[in-house]
Design a protein around this motif. Structure first.
Motif: not given
Length: 465
Positions: A394-415
């Motif tokens: 819930v913690y670690g892999r939850g954060a990994m989900v968000l990191y992967q979204v960031r990788e997919a859409v780019g840092a600026e869009v993710f922010d």
């Protein structure tokens, strides 16, 4: 003819009057509200048929006996025609209950308190319930073995913590995060003790050797985020660089500890960092309570007043719990299945802090989480049981989900997604489905591969993407 016609109408009129007396108003045929909201992990928590708008809690605590006397005034709106409704309440004795000024019948079955008002309540109507109760509050053992509820602490104090169900140990209410409300909390304790709670402290008064502290949470709050800390505390008022008031309280026994003092002085800075990163702070004030390490074995994001034992009062934990003020507190889960949205965002906030303040790249934090086998025990959006809603994935892999979204859409869009998510659902509730839809709409990307592998996937990828 007139006399005979009147005679025929008399039974009908009598029936009409009987109906009015039984239902409270013509046409209202209420049914009992549901006991529980069928949460996937805690099905008995919460109650159906009404929506709480405001709690006013008046508490009087005797440290010597551990006895708590309370009055809970609940303002709510009926979401159906109600003949009765339930409150979640664990332990203690109910002395009386009233609904809209009239005495209500009370039944008790385990943690379900059923109030049957004299008159049925019409759908859409606002009603006011008052429950008086007293006793020695009990602790509640969570499915994962930790204790919550009303915890007696060293030095004659007490600490109330409630995730996921502990708040029902010290006040009756609709104890599911989907029903948020505003709060007024007043706590009376022996003179010399301090009572800290959520929101803003706006008054205190002392009479006959006892002091009453008045607190107000003016923005909606899930009941599991309510807290009361009673003890000998030293308090400090400060402001962030953006002029947000910050109120901190530290157990007097810890007040002279150099490391504790140093980190307390940084709370305004850390809160400002959250504001700069996630958007405007959602509440009127912020702060932290530091308690002795033997009082509670974990930190908790109680709204505007995160709680920390001394052994977990470190900068990363403070960043984590402060991030919850946006993610989990302001934007609360619709059900406990959505808890990864709380913990994933707060863990991701730690990664951001490490990158910006300590020079540890986001990728390095992600890789460490990826390599930890514990994060792959189950998908973060589908914990297998109530015991697992606070598990590592819930913690670690939850954060990994968000990191992967960031990788997919780019840092600026993710922010932009992160800040927009906090703003769009501010003071509300949101589900996993709400987030996945929001992220795709805001990015214009199909993120199904991210969801399939990282959010719902059962197996760890063979290698890093």
């Amino acid at each position: 003819m007139r006399l005979r016609r009147a005679a025929r109408l008399a039974p009908a009129l009598a029936l009409l009057l009987l109906t009015v007396s039984c239902t409270g108003s013509l046409g209202v045929q209420g049914t009992p509200g549901a006991a529980g909201v069928r949460d996937p992990y805690f099905p008995r928590l919460g109650n159906g048929g009404y929506d709480v708008r405001h709690y006013r809690l008046a508490l009087d605590y005797d440290p010597d006996s551990g006895r708590l006397s309370g009055v809970a005034e609940i303002t709510a709106r009926a979401t159906q025609d109600l003949s009765a409704f339930n409150l979640d309440f664990h332990g203690m004795t109910v002395e009386s209950a009233r609904v809209d000024g009239d005495r209500a019948r009370v039944n008790r079955a385990g943690d379900e308190l059923t109030l049957r008002p004299r008159d049925d309540i019409e759908e859409g109507a606002q009603f006011h319930a008052v429950v008086r109760y007293s006793g020695v509050p009990r602790t509640i053992t969570d499915p994962d073995g930790s204790e919550e509820g009303w915890l007696r602490t060293s030095g004659g104090g007490a600490l109330a913590v409630g995730e996921p169900s502990g708040s029902m140990a010290w006040f009756p209410g609709n104890h599911h995060p989907s029903d948020k409300a505003t709060y007024d909390i007043e706590v009376t304790v022996p003179e010399g003790l301090t009572a800290v709670s959520n929101g803003d402290h706006f008054n205190r008064s002392t009479r006959d050797g006892r002091t009453t502290f008045f607190w107000q949470a003016a923005q909606p709050m899930a009941s599991y985020l309510a807290t009361v800390a009673i003890g000998r505390y030293e308090t400090l008022d400060a402001r962030t660089a953006g002029a947000l008031p910050v109120h901190t309280a530290v157990a007097a026994a810890l007040a002279d500890d150099p490391e504790t003092k140093e980190l307390l002085a940084r709370v305004p800075e850390l809160t400002q960092w959250g504001t700069d990163t996630f958007g405007p702070y959602p509440f009127l004030s912020s702060g932290a309570i530091v308690v002795a390490s033997d009082d509670v074995g974990y930190a908790l994001e109680t709204q505007t007043r995160p709680v920390f034992p001394q052994e977990q009062f470190d900068v990363h934990t403070v960043v984590h719990e402060l991030a919850h003020q946006w993610f989990g507190n302001s934007v609360s889960p619709k059900s406990w299945q959505d808890i990864w949205l709380n913990e994933g965002f707060a863990t991701y906030a730690e990664w951001l802090w490490r990158e910006e303040q300590e020079g540890v790249p986001l990728e390095e934090s992600f890789q460490a989480a990826f390599q930890a086998d514990a994060n792959w025990a189950f998908p973060p959006a589908e914990p297998p049981s109530a015991e697992d809603v606070s598990g590592d994935p819930v913690y670690g892999r939850g954060a990994m989900v968000l990191y992967q979204v960031r990788e997919a859409v780019g840092a600026e869009v993710f922010d932009g997604i992160v800040r927009g998510w906090a703003e769009t659902y501010r003071h509300g509730n949101a589900s996993t489905a709400d987030f996945t839809r929001y992220a795709e709409e805001e990015s214009g990307e199909d993120l199904s591969q991210v969801w399939d592998v990282w959010l719902y996937g059962d197996e760890k990828p063979s290698e890093l993407p």
